[in-house]
Scaffold this motif. Sequence first.
Motif, short mmCIF file in Angstrom:
data_model
loop_
_atom_site.label_atom_id
_atom_site.label_comp_id
_atom_site.label_asym_id
_atom_site.label_seq_id
_atom_site.Cartn_x
_atom_site.Cartn_y
_atom_site.Cartn_z
N GLU A 290 0.81 -1.22 0.00
CA GLU A 290 0.00 0.00 0.00
C GLU A 290 0.84 1.27 0.00
N THR A 291 2.10 1.11 -0.24
CA THR A 291 3.00 2.25 -0.15
C THR A 291 2.56 3.45 -0.99
N ASP A 292 2.21 3.19 -2.24
CA ASP A 292 1.84 4.30 -3.12
C ASP A 292 0.61 5.06 -2.60
N ARG A 293 -0.39 4.30 -2.18
CA ARG A 293 -1.60 4.96 -1.70
C ARG A 293 -1.30 5.79 -0.44
N VAL A 294 -0.56 5.18 0.47
CA VAL A 294 -0.24 5.87 1.73
C VAL A 294 0.57 7.14 1.46
N LEU A 295 1.54 7.03 0.57
CA LEU A 295 2.39 8.20 0.30
C LEU A 295 1.62 9.30 -0.44
N ASP A 296 0.68 8.88 -1.32
CA ASP A 296 -0.17 9.88 -1.98
C ASP A 296 -0.98 10.64 -0.94
N GLU A 297 -1.53 9.90 -0.01
CA GLU A 297 -2.34 10.54 1.03
C GLU A 297 -1.48 11.42 1.93
N LEU A 298 -0.28 10.96 2.23
CA LEU A 298 0.63 11.76 3.04
C LEU A 298 0.94 13.09 2.33
N GLU A 299 1.19 13.00 1.05
CA GLU A 299 1.50 14.21 0.28
C GLU A 299 0.33 15.20 0.36
N GLU A 300 -0.86 14.66 0.23
CA GLU A 300 -2.07 15.48 0.32
C GLU A 300 -2.14 16.21 1.66
N VAL A 301 -1.89 15.47 2.73
CA VAL A 301 -1.97 16.05 4.08
C VAL A 301 -0.90 17.13 4.27
N LEU A 302 0.28 16.88 3.75
CA LEU A 302 1.36 17.87 3.88
C LEU A 302 1.00 19.14 3.10
N LEU A 303 0.41 18.96 1.94
CA LEU A 303 0.02 20.12 1.13
C LEU A 303 -1.03 20.95 1.85
N VAL A 304 -2.00 20.27 2.44
CA VAL A 304 -3.08 20.97 3.15
C VAL A 304 -2.52 21.77 4.34
N SER A 305 -1.43 21.29 4.92
CA SER A 305 -0.82 22.00 6.05
C SER A 305 0.22 23.02 5.59
N ASP A 306 0.25 23.27 4.28
CA ASP A 306 1.11 24.32 3.71
C ASP A 306 2.61 24.05 3.78
N PHE A 307 2.99 22.79 3.67
CA PHE A 307 4.42 22.53 3.52
C PHE A 307 4.89 22.98 2.13
N GLY A 308 3.91 23.12 1.23
CA GLY A 308 4.25 23.55 -0.13
C GLY A 308 4.60 22.36 -0.99
N PRO A 309 4.35 22.47 -2.32
CA PRO A 309 4.57 21.34 -3.22
C PRO A 309 6.02 20.84 -3.22
N LYS A 310 6.97 21.75 -3.22
CA LYS A 310 8.36 21.34 -3.34
C LYS A 310 8.79 20.47 -2.15
N ILE A 311 8.50 20.96 -0.96
CA ILE A 311 8.87 20.22 0.26
C ILE A 311 8.08 18.92 0.38
N SER A 312 6.78 18.99 0.07
CA SER A 312 5.94 17.80 0.22
C SER A 312 6.46 16.68 -0.66
N ARG B 148 -1.81 25.97 9.22
CA ARG B 148 -0.89 25.97 8.09
C ARG B 148 0.58 26.05 8.55
N GLY B 149 0.86 25.43 9.69
CA GLY B 149 2.19 25.51 10.29
C GLY B 149 3.31 24.95 9.44
N GLY B 150 2.94 24.14 8.44
CA GLY B 150 3.96 23.59 7.55
C GLY B 150 4.72 24.66 6.79
N CYS B 151 4.11 25.84 6.70
CA CYS B 151 4.76 26.94 5.97
C CYS B 151 6.09 27.31 6.64
N VAL B 152 6.24 27.01 7.90
CA VAL B 152 7.50 27.27 8.60
C VAL B 152 8.65 26.57 7.87
N VAL B 153 8.40 25.32 7.49
CA VAL B 153 9.43 24.53 6.83
C VAL B 153 9.72 25.08 5.43
N SER B 154 8.63 25.42 4.75
CA SER B 154 8.77 25.92 3.39
C SER B 154 9.50 27.26 3.35
#
Length: 302
Positions: free
Chosen positions: A28-50, A261-267
């Motif tokens: 299930e790696t692909d599905r899990v990682l797709d969902e993880l990417e989605e969650v990171l994007l929603v928290s504003d890590f930004g596309p590049k970092i996610s 949107r705390g992920g923006c700190v990382v971005s």
Amino acid sequence: EKLFSGFSKTRDNLAVIDELFLYWNLAETDRVLDELEEVLLVSDFGPKISIKIVESLRSDILAGKLKSGSEIKDALKKCVLDLLTAKAKKTELQLGFRKPAVIMIVGVNGGGKTTSLGKLAYRLKNEEVKVLMAAGDTFRAAASDQLEIWAERTDSEIVVGEGEKVKASSVLSQAVKRGKEEGFDVVLCDTSGRLHTNYSLMEELIACKKAVAKVISGAPNEILLVLDGTTGLNMLPQAREFNEVVGITGLILTKLDGSARGGCVVSVVDELGIPVKFVGIGEGVNDLQPFDAEAFVNAIFS
Ligand code: GDP
């Protein structure tokens, strides 16, 4: 502990990650990682970092280095920590030995500049640092009054410009001179924050920097850019412009208590390579916390 509660909204947003990893298996790696990417994007890590994070995890999983959900989660945390510490190491205020140290606080109106300056004064006072404030936001009439309230609250001295058309640079110059003559440790300089697209604001900030340099024969010790954390990734273009024009030494990200949107700190650290020095997580005097990358990572990933 304060940092932990300050980031509760971002943590809530990211909490689904635990469930994702709980039921992870190789197939299930692909599905899990797709969902993880989605969650990171929603928290504003930004596309590049996610994408960077997800791809790094994917290659470690496929190489057999990560064998369980909890190992993947630990790797995720380490990945974020590495991103934060790789580019911007000096998260502590650099005050040097010369007295007074000069800290300029810049940023657009409403971001939390004056409030952060007040909270910073409070922190420094608690460390027995002798603080002088400079009311350099001469554009917004109420700004000086607001800063005077903070001066009273923190028992700090303040220099306010006289007259209608007083220039910010002359207020700062006056304050730094007084700081020098009267043995203050730190001069905290407020500046004006009309929209960053306003050319004359940038001119004014340059003039302020020069006025300070003339008195202390050197650059301000710190030029801290205050950014509104609720704007997430939208803060980036603004931050870039300030950095290009005045050269930012550190960031203060405010209102993170009200933001998921705390992920923006990382971005923002990754994009600019400038350290976050403080985060604002509330309106009280104690709600400006020194930024600690490890505590941050533990605060956003429960
Ligand atoms: P300035 O125009 O940049 O000087 O912004 P102010 O310092 O006046 O702040 C604007 C508003 O944001 C005020 O109502 C502050 O109380 C609020 N504020 C500033 N920092 C924070 C923070 O970290 N958390 C929260 N919740 N509110 C904040």
